[in-house]
Enzyme design. Sequence first.
Site, PDB file in Angstrom:
ATOM      1  N   LYS A  35      -7.075 -13.221  -9.987  1.00  0.00           N
ATOM      2  CA  LYS A  35      -8.445 -13.452  -9.278  1.00  0.00           C
ATOM      3  C   LYS A  35      -9.368 -12.186  -9.345  1.00  0.00           C
ATOM      4  O   LYS A  35      -8.942 -11.150  -9.811  1.00  0.00           O
ATOM      5  CB  LYS A  35      -8.115 -13.516  -7.585  1.00  0.00           C
ATOM      6  CG  LYS A  35      -7.588 -12.326  -7.028  1.00  0.00           C
ATOM      7  CD  LYS A  35      -7.921 -12.220  -5.495  1.00  0.00           C
ATOM      8  CE  LYS A  35      -7.699 -10.825  -4.858  1.00  0.00           C
ATOM      9  NZ  LYS A  35      -8.502 -10.821  -3.712  1.00  0.00           N
ATOM     10  N   LYS A  92       0.714  -1.267   0.028  1.00  0.00           N
ATOM     11  CA  LYS A  92       0.163  -0.181   0.053  1.00  0.00           C
ATOM     12  C   LYS A  92       0.875   1.324   0.010  1.00  0.00           C
ATOM     13  O   LYS A  92       0.502   2.250  -0.619  1.00  0.00           O
ATOM     14  CB  LYS A  92      -0.890  -0.023   1.061  1.00  0.00           C
ATOM     15  CG  LYS A  92      -1.966  -1.143   0.998  1.00  0.00           C
ATOM     16  CD  LYS A  92      -2.984  -1.160   2.084  1.00  0.00           C
ATOM     17  CE  LYS A  92      -4.157  -2.162   2.151  1.00  0.00           C
ATOM     18  NZ  LYS A  92      -4.590  -2.688   3.335  1.00  0.00           N
ATOM     19  N   LYS A 112     -11.961  -6.339  -6.340  1.00  0.00           N
ATOM     20  CA  LYS A 112     -12.118  -4.857  -6.599  1.00  0.00           C
ATOM     21  C   LYS A 112     -11.130  -3.817  -7.262  1.00  0.00           C
ATOM     22  O   LYS A 112     -11.466  -3.157  -8.129  1.00  0.00           O
ATOM     23  CB  LYS A 112     -12.496  -3.936  -5.249  1.00  0.00           C
ATOM     24  CG  LYS A 112     -14.055  -4.021  -4.698  1.00  0.00           C
ATOM     25  CD  LYS A 112     -14.070  -3.662  -3.233  1.00  0.00           C
ATOM     26  CE  LYS A 112     -14.320  -4.791  -2.369  1.00  0.00           C
ATOM     27  NZ  LYS A 112     -14.082  -4.587  -0.976  1.00  0.00           N
TER      28      LYS A 112
END
Length: 358
Positions: A223, A116, A226
Amino acid sequence: MAEQNKEIVLSGIRATGNLHLGNYYGALRKFVAVQDDYDCNFFIADLHALTTNPDPAQLHANVKSILAEYLAAGLDPEKSTIFVQSDVPEIAEMYLLLNMHVGIGELMRTTSFKDKARKALGITPSADNDSDEAFEKEIIGAATNKRVNAGLLTYPTLMAVDILIQKATKVPVGKDQLQHLELTRRFARRFNSFYGVELFPEPSDFNFGGAPVKVPGLDGSGKMGKSEGNCIYLIDDPKVLRKKVMRAVTDEGPQAPDSPLSEPIANLFTLLELTSTPEVVKHFRDAYADCSIRYGDLKKQLAEDILAVTTPIRERINDILADEAYLSRVVKMGAERARERAANTLSEMRHIMGIRKF
Ligand code: ADP
Ligand code: TRP
């Protein structure tokens, strides 16, 4: 309903958008399946969502939609404690207390933080900056502005608190969360041994006896997620859903009998196996094997079978969202139950740490 002799299960999903088929098959459907056998606690992690500074109106809308999605998929507020993280202020206080026993070094080495932080700073991992030491130097050098906030660093503390404050022992999460769970166990052991107490049990991950499912995306690889932008949402209306499925990536078709499946086609079969009957799957597998398959037919069938799963859920989502009074009753009841155990744990913790009332 919470019962003392049942093992405590707890899990949460961050309030960052609508739920997709990956969330449904990977998490939500399993939550529903264990409601009768465990003391279940499922929450919406809105404080965790704050680490990426969402728009306030959007955050509230996301909390509401996930709540409606939980309920529409079959979570029963009479059986499970369903709550919003920020409705339990004891979590925020325990987060402060637990942070006193968490090292900034171990937080900086957490994979999710590195990912992140790099993303926020626009840094791509390379051989040069992949070691912990190089990463730490780079982040401390670059993160002098608020793009990498302290909440992002202490995300694992907050997650450990969610779990430990309820003394949960079984935590159903995806693979990407296992490191956070390992840290939770470490923090629990450390606290217990520092104060010579047995306050926190050590939680483990929980797959309900089945193998973990990975729901693929429609873009040919990886996968459904979002941030991957390849999702089929539970809330997608039939037109949108059919369009997404019909646009799924395929290949040029089997060139010889019994050819191996390419990744995009294997992904379509994985989705078909999750949503269709064994007969339908067999029909298309046979057609692939003898080269008579038409991907258009497979996609049409897949879209209808996905719709058969999502349509009743979508209809319930819309009804539930319209019933504000019901939603607020559910979260009030959930918060009350979740706060009861949280308040007990917090008061034990304060006492152990030497915070006493005059
Ligand atoms: P996303 O990756 O879309 O941001 P989250 O990280 O919020 O989803 O995941 C919430 C829950 O859903 C987690 O328990 C995670 O393991 C599960 N999950 C998410 N995507 C998938 C997927 N494609 N297949 C299986 N489970 C998934
Ligand atoms: N970090 C989890 C995720 O991104 C969400 C979460 C927050 C969670 N607190 C938790 C999951 C406690 C299980 C238990 O998916």
